[in-house]
Design a protein around this motif. Structure first.
Motif, mmCIF file in Angstrom:
data_model
loop_
_atom_site.group_PDB
_atom_site.id
_atom_site.type_symbol
_atom_site.label_atom_id
_atom_site.label_comp_id
_atom_site.label_asym_id
_atom_site.label_seq_id
_atom_site.Cartn_x
_atom_site.Cartn_y
_atom_site.Cartn_z
ATOM 1 N N THR A 87 34.537 46.634 44.269
ATOM 2 C CA THR A 87 35.154 45.175 44.574
ATOM 3 C C THR A 87 33.911 44.470 45.275
ATOM 4 O O THR A 87 34.173 43.810 46.121
ATOM 5 C CB THR A 87 36.332 45.314 45.131
ATOM 6 O OG1 THR A 87 37.197 46.168 44.532
ATOM 7 C CG2 THR A 87 37.120 44.027 45.014
ATOM 8 N N THR B 242 41.206 51.159 40.099
ATOM 9 C CA THR B 242 40.255 51.255 40.929
ATOM 10 C C THR B 242 39.773 52.880 40.958
ATOM 11 O O THR B 242 40.639 53.689 40.535
ATOM 12 C CB THR B 242 40.736 51.091 42.537
ATOM 13 O OG1 THR B 242 41.680 51.937 42.647
ATOM 14 C CG2 THR B 242 40.977 49.632 42.500
ATOM 15 N N VAL C 144 37.992 50.939 48.493
ATOM 16 C CA VAL C 144 38.015 50.268 47.009
ATOM 17 C C VAL C 144 39.368 49.678 47.067
ATOM 18 O O VAL C 144 39.566 48.464 46.885
ATOM 19 C CB VAL C 144 37.711 51.226 45.882
ATOM 20 C CG1 VAL C 144 37.764 50.276 44.764
ATOM 21 C CG2 VAL C 144 36.029 51.694 46.163
ATOM 22 N N VAL C 145 40.535 50.477 47.251
ATOM 23 C CA VAL C 145 41.671 50.112 47.184
ATOM 24 C C VAL C 145 42.068 48.841 48.157
ATOM 25 O O VAL C 145 42.623 47.749 47.839
ATOM 26 C CB VAL C 145 42.820 51.099 47.386
ATOM 27 C CG1 VAL C 145 44.234 50.674 47.519
ATOM 28 C CG2 VAL C 145 42.701 52.162 46.193
ATOM 29 N N THR D 269 40.052 45.614 46.965
ATOM 30 C CA THR D 269 40.723 45.282 45.728
ATOM 31 C C THR D 269 42.046 44.463 46.082
ATOM 32 O O THR D 269 42.270 43.435 45.517
ATOM 33 C CB THR D 269 41.020 46.361 44.618
ATOM 34 O OG1 THR D 269 39.814 46.913 44.622
ATOM 35 C CG2 THR D 269 41.432 45.649 43.228
#
Length: 51
Positions: free
Chosen positions: A3, A27, A37-38, A41
């Protein structure tokens, strides 16, 4: 996707496209751990699609 800027732009371009329907964003870990990342995002999705 980590992201990063390129990923964020891709998400926005797809969302704004008249030729594509954005149904979701998935993801995976890569350059950074999956938890990061989560989180990143989710921030992008909230910023652009829920405000």
């Amino acid at each position: 996707m980590d992201t990063g800027v390129d990923d964020v732009l891709s998400i926005i371009y797809i969302y704004e496209s008249k030729q594509l329907d954005l149904l979701g964003v998935t993801t995976v870990n890569g350059n950074v751990p999956l938890n990061d990342v989560v989180r990143n995002t989710n921030k992008v999705v909230q910023l652009f699609f829920y405000i």
